[in-house]
Write a protein that holds these residues in place. Structure first.
Motif, PDB file in Angstrom:
ATOM      1  N   UNK A   1      -8.833   5.533  -1.411  1.00  0.00           N
ATOM      2  CA  UNK A   1      -8.710   4.324  -0.927  1.00  0.00           C
ATOM      3  C   UNK A   1      -9.194   3.108  -1.862  1.00  0.00           C
ATOM      4  N   UNK A   2     -10.056   3.388  -2.900  1.00  0.00           N
ATOM      5  CA  UNK A   2     -10.568   2.442  -3.662  1.00  0.00           C
ATOM      6  C   UNK A   2      -9.804   2.346  -4.786  1.00  0.00           C
ATOM      7  N   UNK A   3      -8.804   3.294  -4.909  1.00  0.00           N
ATOM      8  CA  UNK A   3      -7.899   2.962  -6.197  1.00  0.00           C
ATOM      9  C   UNK A   3      -6.613   2.053  -5.725  1.00  0.00           C
ATOM     10  N   UNK A   4      -6.533   2.543  -4.372  1.00  0.00           N
ATOM     11  CA  UNK A   4      -5.346   1.697  -3.547  1.00  0.00           C
ATOM     12  C   UNK A   4      -5.826   0.096  -3.560  1.00  0.00           C
TER      13      UNK A   4
ATOM     14  N   UNK B   1     -11.924  -3.315   3.652  1.00  0.00           N
ATOM     15  CA  UNK B   1     -10.894  -3.394   4.722  1.00  0.00           C
ATOM     16  C   UNK B   1      -9.592  -3.734   4.745  1.00  0.00           C
ATOM     17  N   UNK B   2      -9.381  -4.291   3.512  1.00  0.00           N
ATOM     18  CA  UNK B   2      -7.863  -4.439   3.216  1.00  0.00           C
ATOM     19  C   UNK B   2      -7.030  -3.415   3.050  1.00  0.00           C
ATOM     20  N   UNK B   3      -7.635  -2.622   2.092  1.00  0.00           N
ATOM     21  CA  UNK B   3      -6.990  -1.352   1.814  1.00  0.00           C
ATOM     22  C   UNK B   3      -7.141  -0.154   3.229  1.00  0.00           C
ATOM     23  N   UNK B   4      -8.259  -0.150   3.726  1.00  0.00           N
ATOM     24  CA  UNK B   4      -8.393   0.839   4.746  1.00  0.00           C
ATOM     25  C   UNK B   4      -7.724   0.765   6.047  1.00  0.00           C
ATOM     26  N   UNK B   5      -7.532  -0.702   6.253  1.00  0.00           N
ATOM     27  CA  UNK B   5      -6.839  -1.184   7.618  1.00  0.00           C
ATOM     28  C   UNK B   5      -5.308  -0.791   7.157  1.00  0.00           C
ATOM     29  N   UNK B   6      -4.837  -1.092   5.921  1.00  0.00           N
ATOM     30  CA  UNK B   6      -3.388  -0.743   5.556  1.00  0.00           C
ATOM     31  C   UNK B   6      -3.170   0.818   5.861  1.00  0.00           C
ATOM     32  N   UNK B   7      -3.964   1.450   5.054  1.00  0.00           N
ATOM     33  CA  UNK B   7      -3.944   2.922   4.993  1.00  0.00           C
ATOM     34  C   UNK B   7      -3.944   3.591   6.328  1.00  0.00           C
ATOM     35  N   UNK B   8      -4.820   3.085   7.201  1.00  0.00           N
ATOM     36  CA  UNK B   8      -4.973   3.541   8.662  1.00  0.00           C
ATOM     37  C   UNK B   8      -3.675   3.375   9.442  1.00  0.00           C
ATOM     38  N   UNK B   9      -3.176   2.248   9.043  1.00  0.00           N
ATOM     39  CA  UNK B   9      -1.791   1.858   9.644  1.00  0.00           C
ATOM     40  C   UNK B   9      -0.688   2.951   9.348  1.00  0.00           C
ATOM     41  N   UNK B  10      -0.465   3.086   8.000  1.00  0.00           N
ATOM     42  CA  UNK B  10       0.306   4.044   7.328  1.00  0.00           C
ATOM     43  C   UNK B  10       0.126   5.507   7.872  1.00  0.00           C
ATOM     44  N   UNK B  11      -1.191   5.916   8.114  1.00  0.00           N
ATOM     45  CA  UNK B  11      -1.356   7.411   8.568  1.00  0.00           C
ATOM     46  C   UNK B  11      -1.074   7.404  10.152  1.00  0.00           C
ATOM     47  N   UNK B  12      -1.477   6.341  10.762  1.00  0.00           N
ATOM     48  CA  UNK B  12      -1.297   6.513  12.189  1.00  0.00           C
ATOM     49  C   UNK B  12       0.109   6.391  12.763  1.00  0.00           C
ATOM     50  N   UNK B  13       0.917   5.831  11.794  1.00  0.00           N
ATOM     51  CA  UNK B  13       2.351   5.721  12.169  1.00  0.00           C
ATOM     52  C   UNK B  13       3.301   6.854  11.397  1.00  0.00           C
TER      53      UNK B  13
ATOM     54  N   UNK C   1       0.800  -1.319   0.113  1.00  0.00           N
ATOM     55  CA  UNK C   1       0.009   0.021   0.018  1.00  0.00           C
ATOM     56  C   UNK C   1       0.983   1.305   0.002  1.00  0.00           C
ATOM     57  N   UNK C   2       1.975   1.133   0.814  1.00  0.00           N
ATOM     58  CA  UNK C   2       3.023   2.454   0.812  1.00  0.00           C
ATOM     59  C   UNK C   2       3.342   2.344  -0.370  1.00  0.00           C
ATOM     60  N   UNK C   3       3.987   1.464  -1.106  1.00  0.00           N
ATOM     61  CA  UNK C   3       4.608   1.240  -2.380  1.00  0.00           C
ATOM     62  C   UNK C   3       3.873   2.059  -3.307  1.00  0.00           C
ATOM     63  N   UNK C   4       2.338   1.640  -3.378  1.00  0.00           N
ATOM     64  CA  UNK C   4       1.562   2.225  -4.509  1.00  0.00           C
ATOM     65  C   UNK C   4       1.402   3.623  -4.299  1.00  0.00           C
TER      66      UNK C   4
ATOM     67  N   UNK D   1      -8.412  11.296   0.085  1.00  0.00           N
ATOM     68  CA  UNK D   1      -7.264  10.474  -0.534  1.00  0.00           C
ATOM     69  C   UNK D   1      -6.222  10.426   0.404  1.00  0.00           C
ATOM     70  N   UNK D   2      -5.203   9.710  -0.010  1.00  0.00           N
ATOM     71  CA  UNK D   2      -3.880   9.477   0.717  1.00  0.00           C
ATOM     72  C   UNK D   2      -2.816   9.734   0.080  1.00  0.00           C
ATOM     73  N   UNK D   3      -1.763  10.229   0.860  1.00  0.00           N
ATOM     74  CA  UNK D   3      -0.376  10.574  -0.032  1.00  0.00           C
ATOM     75  C   UNK D   3       0.707   9.955   0.762  1.00  0.00           C
ATOM     76  N   UNK D   4       1.719   9.664   0.399  1.00  0.00           N
ATOM     77  CA  UNK D   4       2.864   9.110   1.272  1.00  0.00           C
ATOM     78  C   UNK D   4       3.285  10.282   1.847  1.00  0.00           C
ATOM     79  N   UNK D   5       3.943  10.042   3.156  1.00  0.00           N
ATOM     80  CA  UNK D   5       4.411  11.054   3.759  1.00  0.00           C
ATOM     81  C   UNK D   5       5.984  11.076   3.278  1.00  0.00           C
ATOM     82  N   UNK D   6       6.489  12.215   2.904  1.00  0.00           N
ATOM     83  CA  UNK D   6       7.837  12.449   2.404  1.00  0.00           C
ATOM     84  C   UNK D   6       8.854  12.647   3.452  1.00  0.00           C
TER      85      UNK D   6
END
Length: 167
Positions: free
Chosen positions: A61-64, A78-90, A48-51, A101-106
């Motif tokens: 989230x649906x694109x991911x 839930x597959x995408x949302x759980x992964x994205x929530x983890x990435x945002x939380x951390x 998910x992060x790589x995407x 939408x979501x974007x990777x933190x630089x």
């Protein structure tokens, strides 16, 4: 750059750069950060992060989810949302409210406040330091007896490539 210094310089989203190196460096940093926190970067979280890193932009989230499904990770939201929530939380990704939408933190692992420059032409998203703006916001809020816990700053406009194309 240290944990206390704000991100500086133009963001790679709007300038030519070695994108493969950019992605590989970010993934390695994310792995180190997650491991240092005693957490696990599962294959679906990593993908998910790589995407998100594959392009400098925000993705819904649906694109991911679609990309994850193409890679065999399942078709359920839930597959995408759980992964994205983890990435945002951390601190490995940001949620861009304006685009839902979501974007990777630089700048993962760094203590910073982010602002997002969103090109309304090509939908590219760049992350810049919002530390000075956050300071002013905190001062104004404190004057009213308010304590800001979280703020997202998003600016819409045109990147130089889209401005040139429109000219």
């Amino acid at each position: 750059m240290t944990a206390s210094s704000p991100p500086t310089g133009p963001e790679p989203a709007f300038v030519p750069h070695d994108h493969h190196h950019c992605v590989e460096s970010a993934l390695a940093g994310a792995e180190d950060l997650v491991r240092a926190k005693g957490l696990r970067m599962t294959p679906v979280r990593r993908r998910a992060l790589e995407i998100l890193l594959e392009r400098h932009g925000a993705m819904g989230a649906y694109d991911v989810l679609q990309r994850l499904a193409e890679d065999g990770f399942g078709h359920q939201p839930p597959v995408a949302y759980r992964a994205l929530d983890f990435l945002v939380e951390h601190g490995l990704a940001h949620r861009i409210q304006r685009l839902n939408a979501f974007a990777a933190c630089l700048h993962p692992g760094e203590d910073h406040h982010a602002a997002f420059l969103i090109c309304r032409g090509c939908h590219t998203v760049a992350e810049v330091s919002a530390d000075p703006l956050r300071g002013a916001l905190d001062e104004g809020a404190a004057a009213l007896g308010f304590s800001v816990e979280r703020a997202t700053i998003e600016a819409m406009g045109l990147c130089s490539a889209c401005r040139e194309a429109a000219a």
